[in-house]
Design a protein around this motif. Sequence first.
Motif, short mmCIF file in Angstrom:
data_model
loop_
_atom_site.label_atom_id
_atom_site.label_comp_id
_atom_site.label_asym_id
_atom_site.label_seq_id
_atom_site.Cartn_x
_atom_site.Cartn_y
_atom_site.Cartn_z
N THR A 705 0.83 -1.20 0.00
CA THR A 705 0.00 0.00 0.00
C THR A 705 0.86 1.25 0.00
OG1 THR A 705 -0.11 0.07 2.42
CG2 THR A 705 -1.82 -1.18 1.26
N SER A 706 0.22 2.39 -0.24
CA SER A 706 0.89 3.68 -0.21
C SER A 706 -0.08 4.73 0.30
CB SER A 706 1.40 4.07 -1.60
OG SER A 706 1.93 5.38 -1.61
N SER A 707 0.43 5.69 1.03
CA SER A 707 -0.42 6.82 1.47
C SER A 707 -0.40 7.94 0.44
CB SER A 707 0.06 7.34 2.82
OG SER A 707 1.38 7.85 2.71
N ILE A 708 0.38 7.74 -0.63
CA ILE A 708 0.44 8.72 -1.73
C ILE A 708 -0.49 8.26 -2.84
CG2 ILE A 708 1.93 9.81 -3.45
CD1 ILE A 708 4.29 9.21 -1.56
N SER A 709 -1.29 9.16 -3.34
CA SER A 709 -2.12 8.87 -4.51
C SER A 709 -1.55 9.64 -5.70
CB SER A 709 -3.57 9.30 -4.26
OG SER A 709 -4.33 9.18 -5.46
N LEU A 710 -1.26 8.92 -6.76
CA LEU A 710 -0.75 9.52 -7.99
C LEU A 710 -1.67 9.15 -9.12
CD1 LEU A 710 1.46 10.97 -9.65
CD2 LEU A 710 2.65 8.79 -9.81
N THR A 711 -2.24 10.15 -9.79
CA THR A 711 -3.11 9.91 -10.93
C THR A 711 -2.57 10.66 -12.14
OG1 THR A 711 -4.56 11.74 -10.31
CG2 THR A 711 -5.15 9.56 -9.52
N PHE A 729 -0.48 15.27 -14.24
CA PHE A 729 -0.59 14.33 -13.13
C PHE A 729 -0.91 15.10 -11.85
CE2 PHE A 729 3.92 15.48 -13.06
CZ PHE A 729 4.16 15.71 -11.70
N THR A 730 -1.46 14.38 -10.90
CA THR A 730 -1.82 14.96 -9.61
C THR A 730 -1.31 14.05 -8.50
OG1 THR A 730 -3.83 15.98 -10.52
CG2 THR A 730 -3.72 15.71 -8.13
N VAL A 731 -0.68 14.67 -7.50
CA VAL A 731 -0.20 13.95 -6.33
C VAL A 731 -1.00 14.41 -5.13
CG1 VAL A 731 1.78 13.47 -4.83
CG2 VAL A 731 2.12 13.76 -7.30
N THR A 732 -1.50 13.47 -4.36
CA THR A 732 -2.20 13.80 -3.12
C THR A 732 -1.69 12.89 -2.01
OG1 THR A 732 -3.99 12.21 -3.49
CG2 THR A 732 -4.31 14.43 -4.36
N THR A 733 -1.87 13.31 -0.80
CA THR A 733 -1.56 12.45 0.34
C THR A 733 -2.87 12.05 0.99
OG1 THR A 733 -0.25 12.25 2.38
CG2 THR A 733 -1.32 14.37 1.97
N ILE A 739 -8.35 11.31 0.63
CA ILE A 739 -7.47 12.46 0.45
C ILE A 739 -7.53 13.37 1.67
CG2 ILE A 739 -7.07 14.55 -0.91
CD1 ILE A 739 -8.12 13.07 -3.35
N ASN A 740 -6.36 13.72 2.17
CA ASN A 740 -6.25 14.64 3.30
C ASN A 740 -6.14 16.05 2.74
OD1 ASN A 740 -5.57 16.18 5.51
ND2 ASN A 740 -4.09 14.71 6.32
N GLU A 741 -7.24 16.79 2.75
CA GLU A 741 -7.29 18.08 2.09
C GLU A 741 -6.51 19.17 2.83
OE1 GLU A 741 -11.33 19.03 1.36
OE2 GLU A 741 -11.60 17.46 -0.16
N ILE A 797 5.70 6.95 -14.24
CA ILE A 797 5.77 8.16 -13.40
C ILE A 797 5.69 7.72 -11.95
CG2 ILE A 797 4.79 10.43 -12.92
CD1 ILE A 797 3.40 10.31 -15.64
N GLU A 798 6.64 8.18 -11.14
CA GLU A 798 6.68 7.81 -9.73
C GLU A 798 6.68 9.06 -8.87
OE1 GLU A 798 10.07 5.00 -9.16
OE2 GLU A 798 10.24 5.30 -11.33
N ALA A 799 6.10 8.95 -7.69
CA ALA A 799 6.15 10.02 -6.68
C ALA A 799 6.44 9.39 -5.34
CB ALA A 799 4.83 10.79 -6.63
N ASP A 800 7.42 9.94 -4.61
CA ASP A 800 7.71 9.42 -3.27
C ASP A 800 7.87 10.58 -2.30
OD1 ASP A 800 10.37 10.37 -3.50
OD2 ASP A 800 11.02 8.50 -4.40
N ASP A 801 7.80 10.23 -1.01
CA ASP A 801 7.87 11.26 0.00
C ASP A 801 9.32 11.66 0.25
OD1 ASP A 801 8.92 9.16 1.42
OD2 ASP A 801 7.23 8.95 2.78
N ALA A 802 9.50 12.64 1.12
CA ALA A 802 10.84 13.19 1.35
C ALA A 802 11.80 12.15 1.89
CB ALA A 802 10.74 14.37 2.31
N ALA A 803 11.27 11.20 2.67
CA ALA A 803 12.13 10.17 3.25
C ALA A 803 12.32 8.99 2.31
CB ALA A 803 11.52 9.68 4.56
N THR A 804 11.68 9.04 1.14
CA THR A 804 11.71 7.96 0.13
C THR A 804 11.29 6.62 0.72
OG1 THR A 804 14.04 7.37 0.44
CG2 THR A 804 13.56 9.16 -1.11
N THR A 805 10.47 6.66 1.74
CA THR A 805 9.97 5.42 2.33
C THR A 805 8.61 5.02 1.79
OG1 THR A 805 9.03 6.69 4.16
CG2 THR A 805 11.24 5.78 4.47
N ASP A 806 7.94 5.94 1.10
CA ASP A 806 6.61 5.68 0.57
C ASP A 806 6.60 6.13 -0.89
OD1 ASP A 806 3.99 5.01 0.30
OD2 ASP A 806 3.19 6.59 1.59
N ILE A 807 6.05 5.29 -1.74
CA ILE A 807 6.08 5.59 -3.17
C ILE A 807 4.82 5.06 -3.82
CG2 ILE A 807 7.30 3.44 -3.74
CD1 ILE A 807 8.80 5.00 -5.90
#
Length: 963
Positions: A705-711, A729-733, A739-741, A797-807
């Motif tokens: 799973t991932s807490s990042i949504s990439l569309t 593309f859109t990145v959300t957390t 989605i956490n608005e 296309i990939e998106a990850d968080d600052a700690a690169t622990t979630d992608i």
Amino acid sequence: MSSKCLLLVSVVLALTGLTQSFQPLFASDGNSTSHREITQRAVLRKTAEVCRDIAGAEGRDFSLTIDDSLTADRVQEACSVSDNSTSLLSSVLFHTSIANMYFSNANVDLASALSDEHHFDGEMFQKGRDLITKGVSAVKASVKLENFIAGRWTLGRVCHTLQDFYSHSNWVELGNIAPYNALIKPDKTIKNLAGPNISTCRNCTGDNCDDNLLPDVLQQGLLTSGYFNLISSEKPDGKCSHGGSFDQTSKRDPVGGINKDKIGSSHGSLHHEAADLAENATVELLGDIRTAVGDQNFLRLMGLSQSSVLCFVIDTTGSMSDDIAEAKRVSFKIIDSKRGTQQEPSAYILVPFNDPGFGPLLMTTDADKFKESISQLTASGGGDIPELCLSGLQLALTAAPPLSEIFVFTDAPAKDAALKSTITALIESTKSEVTFMLTDVLTSRRKRALNQADAQLYRDLARASGGQAIEVSKSDLALATSVIEDSSSSAVVTVFQVVMNPGKPDNFTFVFDSSLRNVTVYITGTSSLSFNLTSATGVSQSSSESSGPLASLSLAGNLRRLTLNNDNETGMWEISVDSNDTYSVKVTGQSSINFIYNLVEAHEGLHADFFLKEGRPLSGGNATLLVTVAGSDSVNIPEITLYDNSGPAEVNGTLQSLGGSNFLVTFNEIPAGDFVVRLRGEDSSSSLRSTPSRFQRQASTQMKTSSISLTAQANSTNIEPGSTVVIPFTVTTTTSGVINETATGTFRVRATNDRSFDSTSPSSVTIETDGGGRANGTVTLTAPDTAASGTDVTLTIEADDAATTDINYVVLRFSVAAEVTDVNGPVCQEVSTSTNCSSSSLCYSSQWQFVANVTDGVNGTGIERVTIREGNGTLNTTTVVGSGGENITVASYQASCCADKVELSVVDKVGNVGICVGQVRQSTTVAPVTAANVTTYTTSTGGHTLSSTLCVWITVVALPLWK
């Protein structure tokens, strides 16, 4: 992108499913027909027709009735040429290919939600037809280069637009009972269109819209379609609307609509007629593609394959001589032992790599060409030890069909280790297995060697894919490559698989069912590992027994391979493993019964439905899978679970039967670690059993799973050479899957493609405080001017968080499609007919001949081939130059006087089709017509033999069927 445009996109995404078309995947009312069903039925019908024709030409029986009751399993079985009565078939690849087409079809309602031309709305007939014909051109170009995966995705999109014509226009209301074939022929004029100033509708009477089309429109046979707009009610005066609660134009005079998307639609009483026409039109379109690409390539496009591909990715640096020799030996053994059988690999893929290069990729159906290419590999150079292993693997993953097994040979670390997340994304997207043959892995770091730390990258990728990391000395490599021979067998399934990291002693159970044959158990681990295998009847064998009561054991490096002695002892088996180090257990066998799954996502709106979800499911949320069971129409599936062995945790899903072997499975929670899909069922297909046989299957690919949504969505899957496609593309957390608005944060972005095409993307995107939890960006992809039409390119296309622990990631496929200016089919012109036929009943003793000139016009691309479409005579073709300097293909056909008809298919170099028809009639002689001033260049021959009566009358008909 403007704020107004972003708002509109947000509204569309929020209401996706509202789009005006047949229901994309599932008809919510249970009685209407969806795009999925229309596409699947058409594919099964046309595939069965092609197999029937091939069987007839080869003198084989074909007893399958071709109608809408066909299933993929029945078509696969009927189309298979079995070399013995015990051969096993797998329809998994066929099911997967069909799913790719209907998911792509449905995706038009996401990527092109408000595009009138994609849905034939607002009288956009010419633009809609252009989408179809350009798309079909791209499909044919993809097939020509054997890029079948990209071809399927393009074909699905084309079919959506074609099918929508019959729901959104008034073609059905005009009384038509056959498809409008001008929609697939760019050289035909779309006639009798209602002009822009012609009124077409009147107000509906309350909720009854059955007679809202104006009588003059029906009497004059004028073609129109409804207008649709999500925001505005504006439309031309007097024009029909699409209709429905989301269509604002339907609230303005003339109110109501004319769509037939489902039974409850404005013209829903004609829904089934529209769906039937859409299906027949899809069959017609598939028939045109078949003629253009040939029967065998058409079947490959449909995914009808009886076996997997043989795919090698090989390090060619100086220390790899022994490995290359072993790869050559085992591949030659597989080819030579399976050639001509139903287990012969459907294709061969070879990707060499070293440093600084990788590739080129070879993909071929010619075993001898593969043999020649692998024989030419030499080990040389090396320099610094790391090699471009992952770059080579990326090529293989994007070229091989889904669910392939790929074997990587190397003794060096990966210089391109930064591609690990991209490779993982491609593994999860394609569900292919990757097995690494790692030679001479050292326990300590030494220069110019593959050490344990370097090998861990390969182990991680193998684990993610469900493959294995086999670590062996070069001298023992031949003992380990037995796994390649195992995987090259037909209908290989995974019964059970687990990776214990960290390791601990544990017991594992698996079901040995009556459909399984040649069951093999693979265990990898350190030399101190021990195990005990126990059968369903309580018989045991320990790891110290190389030849025991249950299995034969062979050792090669870290691999233990147990080949079970017989296939008769069904029931629950157990294997106990004693090790505190990382280990893996994998149980495989051969069986026709297997399953495929795809992650789908619900969207609300007018057509509340599910669509294919790219990337990973969201942490803390729920998940839905579309599961299809292959290999039996008589299965009961009581249980589908998500299994995480690190917990261990197993989450049960709620099953909804969709009819046939399809199930929608909802999970209200998802395991927190890496997990796989498991299926348990009962098969009652055998009449020899008094009770159903229990079975279990497990998907190989690890999910997380991932807490990042990439569309990301592209408006088109086609790119012209030299042009650029822009992908927003859109990145959300997210929190608990939503989605956490109020969230903020910066995400690293990476976009890569397998063709090294020029591409741009931001290195990061930031969700601002007032950003509603969203950050937007664009990726561009540019096809070079030199890119050949039909070339495919996969963009990740990939998106990850600052700690690169979630992608999270999105994988998109595109096809290079050059603009086609030659839209006219080849033309046949009779040159001469001669016959010795008489009214005698001894027709088989006499021959007749037909000669025709075939041309592609002054501005045509030229004739590519002439083949016999109907008939078994002998065909010879000769290339000549006419008096005006044009190239002419002279087709000479000769057959027995027992023939009554011949049809020749003529295809030009961009896939336009012409047909020559010859018909026997009672006559004596036809005076020859001779072509003058011709110069012969080349000759080619081929043919069959014809059947029927008397003498000959030849009719030549040019029927250009657009490619």
